[in-house]
Design a protein around this motif. Structure first.
Motif, PDB file in Angstrom:
ATOM      1  N   LEU A   1       5.848  23.153  38.320  1.00  0.00           N
ATOM      2  CA  LEU A   1       6.537  24.016  37.362  1.00  0.00           C
ATOM      3  C   LEU A   1       5.766  25.307  37.117  1.00  0.00           C
ATOM      4  CD1 LEU A   1       7.717  21.374  34.728  1.00  0.00           C
ATOM      5  CD2 LEU A   1       8.936  22.248  36.743  1.00  0.00           C
ATOM      6  N   SER A   2       4.438  25.212  37.033  1.00  0.00           N
ATOM      7  CA  SER A   2       3.594  26.392  36.843  1.00  0.00           C
ATOM      8  C   SER A   2       2.176  26.020  37.249  1.00  0.00           C
ATOM      9  CB  SER A   2       3.626  26.870  35.387  1.00  0.00           C
ATOM     10  OG  SER A   2       2.732  27.950  35.200  1.00  0.00           O
ATOM     11  N   VAL A   3       1.795  26.398  38.474  1.00  0.00           N
ATOM     12  CA  VAL A   3       0.483  26.028  38.999  1.00  0.00           C
ATOM     13  C   VAL A   3      -0.634  26.605  38.139  1.00  0.00           C
ATOM     14  CG1 VAL A   3      -1.052  26.198  40.988  1.00  0.00           C
ATOM     15  CG2 VAL A   3       1.398  25.818  41.335  1.00  0.00           C
ATOM     16  N   ASN A   4      -0.478  27.853  37.678  1.00  0.00           N
ATOM     17  CA  ASN A   4      -1.511  28.498  36.869  1.00  0.00           C
ATOM     18  C   ASN A   4      -1.754  27.779  35.550  1.00  0.00           C
ATOM     19  OD1 ASN A   4      -1.845  30.492  38.813  1.00  0.00           O
ATOM     20  ND2 ASN A   4      -0.368  31.876  37.856  1.00  0.00           N
ATOM     21  N   LYS A   5      -0.725  27.111  35.037  1.00  0.00           N
ATOM     22  CA  LYS A   5      -0.848  26.395  33.773  1.00  0.00           C
ATOM     23  C   LYS A   5      -1.168  24.913  33.979  1.00  0.00           C
ATOM     24  CE  LYS A   5       2.297  29.481  31.270  1.00  0.00           C
ATOM     25  NZ  LYS A   5       3.558  29.585  30.479  1.00  0.00           N
ATOM     26  N   GLY A   6      -1.398  24.525  35.234  1.00  0.00           N
ATOM     27  CA  GLY A   6      -1.733  23.137  35.521  1.00  0.00           C
ATOM     28  C   GLY A   6      -0.549  22.213  35.633  1.00  0.00           C
ATOM     29  N   LEU A   7       0.666  22.762  35.612  1.00  0.00           N
ATOM     30  CA  LEU A   7       1.876  21.935  35.700  1.00  0.00           C
ATOM     31  C   LEU A   7       2.267  21.776  37.166  1.00  0.00           C
ATOM     32  CD1 LEU A   7       3.875  23.432  32.693  1.00  0.00           C
ATOM     33  CD2 LEU A   7       2.454  21.371  32.751  1.00  0.00           C
ATOM     34  N   CYS A   8       1.575  20.857  37.835  1.00  0.00           N
ATOM     35  CA  CYS A   8       1.759  20.661  39.275  1.00  0.00           C
ATOM     36  C   CYS A   8       2.297  19.264  39.551  1.00  0.00           C
ATOM     37  CB  CYS A   8       0.427  20.848  40.011  1.00  0.00           C
ATOM     38  SG  CYS A   8      -0.409  22.409  39.684  1.00  0.00           S
TER      39      CYS A   8
ATOM     40  N   LEU B   1       2.314  11.578  26.693  1.00  0.00           N
ATOM     41  CA  LEU B   1       3.452  11.947  25.867  1.00  0.00           C
ATOM     42  C   LEU B   1       3.034  11.914  24.399  1.00  0.00           C
ATOM     43  CD1 LEU B   1       6.483  12.572  25.535  1.00  0.00           C
ATOM     44  CD2 LEU B   1       6.880  10.104  25.478  1.00  0.00           C
ATOM     45  N   ARG B   2       3.017  13.082  23.747  1.00  0.00           N
ATOM     46  CA  ARG B   2       2.619  13.181  22.347  1.00  0.00           C
ATOM     47  C   ARG B   2       3.818  13.098  21.396  1.00  0.00           C
ATOM     48  NH1 ARG B   2      -2.380  11.466  22.254  1.00  0.00           N
ATOM     49  NH2 ARG B   2      -3.872  12.800  23.364  1.00  0.00           N
ATOM     50  N   ALA B   3       4.966  13.584  21.822  1.00  0.00           N
ATOM     51  CA  ALA B   3       6.171  13.534  20.998  1.00  0.00           C
ATOM     52  C   ALA B   3       7.361  13.829  21.888  1.00  0.00           C
ATOM     53  CB  ALA B   3       6.099  14.534  19.839  1.00  0.00           C
ATOM     54  N   PHE B   4       8.567  13.509  21.397  1.00  0.00           N
ATOM     55  CA  PHE B   4       9.759  13.809  22.175  1.00  0.00           C
ATOM     56  C   PHE B   4      10.931  14.111  21.267  1.00  0.00           C
ATOM     57  CE2 PHE B   4       9.494   9.087  21.998  1.00  0.00           C
ATOM     58  CZ  PHE B   4      10.621   8.832  21.226  1.00  0.00           C
ATOM     59  N   ARG B   5      11.843  14.883  21.819  1.00  0.00           N
ATOM     60  CA  ARG B   5      13.156  15.100  21.234  1.00  0.00           C
ATOM     61  C   ARG B   5      14.174  14.801  22.322  1.00  0.00           C
ATOM     62  NH1 ARG B   5      10.411  14.893  17.507  1.00  0.00           N
ATOM     63  NH2 ARG B   5      10.220  16.297  15.699  1.00  0.00           N
ATOM     64  N   GLN B   6      15.432  14.939  22.029  1.00  0.00           N
ATOM     65  CA  GLN B   6      16.463  14.571  22.990  1.00  0.00           C
ATOM     66  C   GLN B   6      16.381  15.392  24.269  1.00  0.00           C
ATOM     67  OE1 GLN B   6      18.379  11.903  22.713  1.00  0.00           O
ATOM     68  NE2 GLN B   6      19.171  12.292  24.774  1.00  0.00           N
ATOM     69  N   ASN B   7      15.959  16.655  24.160  1.00  0.00           N
ATOM     70  CA  ASN B   7      15.963  17.535  25.335  1.00  0.00           C
ATOM     71  C   ASN B   7      14.617  18.186  25.615  1.00  0.00           C
ATOM     72  OD1 ASN B   7      18.819  17.415  26.221  1.00  0.00           O
ATOM     73  ND2 ASN B   7      19.206  18.256  24.179  1.00  0.00           N
ATOM     74  N   VAL B   8      13.534  17.676  25.045  1.00  0.00           N
ATOM     75  CA  VAL B   8      12.217  18.245  25.325  1.00  0.00           C
ATOM     76  C   VAL B   8      11.140  17.184  25.086  1.00  0.00           C
ATOM     77  CG1 VAL B   8      11.800  19.124  22.989  1.00  0.00           C
ATOM     78  CG2 VAL B   8      10.724  20.257  24.956  1.00  0.00           C
ATOM     79  N   LEU B   9      10.107  17.213  25.912  1.00  0.00           N
ATOM     80  CA  LEU B   9       8.953  16.334  25.762  1.00  0.00           C
ATOM     81  C   LEU B   9       7.723  17.169  25.450  1.00  0.00           C
ATOM     82  CD1 LEU B   9       9.351  13.944  28.854  1.00  0.00           C
ATOM     83  CD2 LEU B   9      10.268  13.628  26.545  1.00  0.00           C
ATOM     84  N   GLN B  10       6.907  16.703  24.525  1.00  0.00           N
ATOM     85  CA  GLN B  10       5.622  17.339  24.248  1.00  0.00           C
ATOM     86  C   GLN B  10       4.553  16.554  24.997  1.00  0.00           C
ATOM     87  OE1 GLN B  10       4.606  17.797  20.092  1.00  0.00           O
ATOM     88  NE2 GLN B  10       2.451  18.186  20.534  1.00  0.00           N
ATOM     89  N   LEU B  11       3.964  17.190  26.016  1.00  0.00           N
ATOM     90  CA  LEU B  11       3.043  16.512  26.916  1.00  0.00           C
ATOM     91  C   LEU B  11       1.687  17.202  26.927  1.00  0.00           C
ATOM     92  CD1 LEU B  11       5.514  16.054  29.909  1.00  0.00           C
ATOM     93  CD2 LEU B  11       4.795  14.285  28.302  1.00  0.00           C
ATOM     94  N   GLU B  12       0.628  16.403  26.982  1.00  0.00           N
ATOM     95  CA  GLU B  12      -0.740  16.917  27.029  1.00  0.00           C
ATOM     96  C   GLU B  12      -1.378  16.560  28.368  1.00  0.00           C
ATOM     97  OE1 GLU B  12      -5.086  16.058  24.980  1.00  0.00           O
ATOM     98  OE2 GLU B  12      -3.265  15.656  23.825  1.00  0.00           O
ATOM     99  N   ILE B  13      -1.903  17.550  29.061  1.00  0.00           N
ATOM    100  CA  ILE B  13      -2.547  17.317  30.355  1.00  0.00           C
ATOM    101  C   ILE B  13      -3.836  16.512  30.154  1.00  0.00           C
ATOM    102  CG2 ILE B  13      -3.661  18.433  32.336  1.00  0.00           C
ATOM    103  CD1 ILE B  13      -1.810  20.801  31.950  1.00  0.00           C
ATOM    104  N   ILE B  14      -4.063  15.526  31.010  1.00  0.00           N
ATOM    105  CA  ILE B  14      -5.267  14.700  30.896  1.00  0.00           C
ATOM    106  C   ILE B  14      -6.112  14.735  32.162  1.00  0.00           C
ATOM    107  CG2 ILE B  14      -4.254  13.142  29.196  1.00  0.00           C
ATOM    108  CD1 ILE B  14      -3.723  11.154  31.443  1.00  0.00           C
ATOM    109  N   THR B  15      -5.768  15.571  33.127  1.00  0.00           N
ATOM    110  CA  THR B  15      -6.548  15.664  34.358  1.00  0.00           C
ATOM    111  C   THR B  15      -6.877  17.121  34.656  1.00  0.00           C
ATOM    112  OG1 THR B  15      -4.516  15.747  35.699  1.00  0.00           O
ATOM    113  CG2 THR B  15      -5.539  13.597  35.381  1.00  0.00           C
ATOM    114  N   GLY B  16      -8.007  17.342  35.326  1.00  0.00           N
ATOM    115  CA  GLY B  16      -8.351  18.683  35.792  1.00  0.00           C
ATOM    116  C   GLY B  16      -8.979  19.567  34.728  1.00  0.00           C
ATOM    117  N   ALA B  17      -9.176  20.824  35.105  1.00  0.00           N
ATOM    118  CA  ALA B  17      -9.844  21.794  34.232  1.00  0.00           C
ATOM    119  C   ALA B  17      -9.025  22.141  33.004  1.00  0.00           C
ATOM    120  CB  ALA B  17     -10.161  23.066  35.025  1.00  0.00           C
TER     121      ALA B  17
END
Length: 284
Positions: free
Chosen positions: A146-153, A160-176
Motif C-alpha cells: 500500500l505504501s512502501v515508504n510507510k512500511g505498508l508492504c 489490530l488496535r481497534a476497528f470500525r465497520q470500514n476501517v482498521l487501526q493497525l500498528e506495525i510490529i516489524t522492521g524499522a
C-alpha cells in the motif's frame, strides 16, 4: 547470523542449508533428515502460544510465529489461535465478491452462470478471506503493497488496535517502522494473476489475514524469539526447511511438529524424519 550466539545450532542450520545432513539408509531419502528430539513438538500451538492468552500478551506473542509450507495449515492454525485469545469480542467482516472481465468491469453475463455463493467459498492465497474473523489485539499480516515508504508492504505483520465497520487501526510490529499506527480501509483485490482460476474475480475486503501462522515463503527476512514449524506434509521446495528453521535465534526457540505420512514421521527406531529439499548442484 541470527544464531551466532548458539554455535551448535548455527552449524546445524548451515548443514541443513547445504544439504549435508541426510539419511542414506532410507530408500529414496537423499533429502531426509532426522529432527533432533529436543526440537520435536506434539502440539505446536500450545508450545508456541500456550493453551489460552489475553490481549495483554500481544506484545510477547508478536515475536512468535508458526510457519507452515501449506496455506491450508496456516488458515487452520490461525483460527485455532484466535479462539484461544480470551476476554476479547470477536468481529466478523464479510467481503463483497464479483466477477470481472479483462477491463476490470463487472461481468454480468458470467455472474449469471457462477453464483456469488460459490465465489464466497474461494480462498486464493493473495486475497483476504470472505469471512474475516478478528479480535482487538490479534496479529495480522498485510496482503498488498500500500505504501512502501510507510512500511505498508506485502507481508508486514501488524497488531489490530481497534476497528470500525470500514476501517482498521493497525500498528506495525516489524522492521524499522515498528510502532507506527495506520488506518487501513477496505479495498478491492482481484485474482488477475491467479492462473488456477478460469475467471477473474474481485473481493472487496480489508487486505489482511491473521498472522499467528504464516507460510514459510512469507517468512524470509523475519526473526522471531520462538518459532514453530508445522509440517503436515514435508517441505516441497529448495531451502524451505532451512528457511523455516533459521527464523529462530537459538535452538530452544525452535519447535517442529511432524505429522506422520508416507514420506515423513516417526520411524521404527523412534527417529522422526522429514524431507529437506536441497539442490546442491546450484552451489557449484
Amino acid at each position: 547470523m541470527r544464531a551466532i550466539t548458539d554455535p551448535n545450532f548455527s552449524k546445524w542450520l548451515l548443514d541443513i542449508g547445504d544439504g549435508m545432513i541426510h539419511l542414506p539408509e532410507i530408500p529414496k531419502s537423499q533429502f531426509s533428515v532426522e529432527v533432533p528430539i529436543s526440537l520435536i513438538s506434539n502440539d505446536i500451538v500450545t508450545d508456541i502460544f500456550g493453551s489460552s492468552f489475553t490481549c495483554t500478551d500481544v506484545e510477547k506473542f508478536s515475536r512468535r510465529a508458526i510457519l507452515c509450507p501449506r496455506n491450508e495449515d496456516v488458515r487452520l492454525i490461525n483460527e485455532r489461535v484466535l479462539i484461544n485469545l480470551n476476554n476479547v469480542e470477536q468481529m466478523s467482516f464479510y467481503a463483497i465478491d464479483s466477477i470481472k472481465n479483462d477491463d476490470g468491469v463487472d461481468d454480468h453475463d458470467l455472474q449469471v452462470n457462477i453464483p456469488v455463493e460459490f465465489l464466497n467459498t474461494l480462498n486464493p492465497p493473495g486475497l483476504a478471506p470472505y469471512k474475516l474473523n478478528l479480535k482487538v489485539g490479534c496479529i495480522v499480516m498485510l496482503l498488498r503493497n500500500l505504501s512502501v515508504n510507510k512500511g505498508l508492504c506485502n507481508g508486514t505483520r501488524m497488531i489490530l488496535r481497534a476497528f470500525r465497520q470500514n476501517v482498521l487501526q493497525l500498528e506495525i510490529i516489524t522492521g524499522a517502522l515498528s510502532g507506527i499506527v495506520h488506518f487501513i480501509p477496505r479495498i478491492s483485490l482481484d485474482t488477475s494473476n491467479d492462473l488456477a482460476l478460469p475467471f477473474n474475480f474481485a473481493r472487496h475486503q480489508f487486505p489482511v489475514r491473521l498472522a499467528y501462522a504464516i507460510t514459510i515463503n512469507k517468512s524470509p527476512g523475519q526473526t522471531f524469539d520462538k518459532v514453530g514449524l508445522y509440517l503436515s506434509e514435508p517441505c516441497f521446495s529448495h531451502g524451505q526447511f532451512y528457511t523455516g528453521c533459521s527464523r529462530a535465534t537459538k535452538s530452544n526457540g525452535l519447535k517442529i511438529q511432524v505429522k506422520d505420512t508416507t514420506r515423513q514421521g516417526k520411524m521404527d527406531n523412534e527417529q522422526t524424519v522429514t524431507d529437506n529439499v536441497v539442490y546442491r548442484e546450484i552451489f557449484s
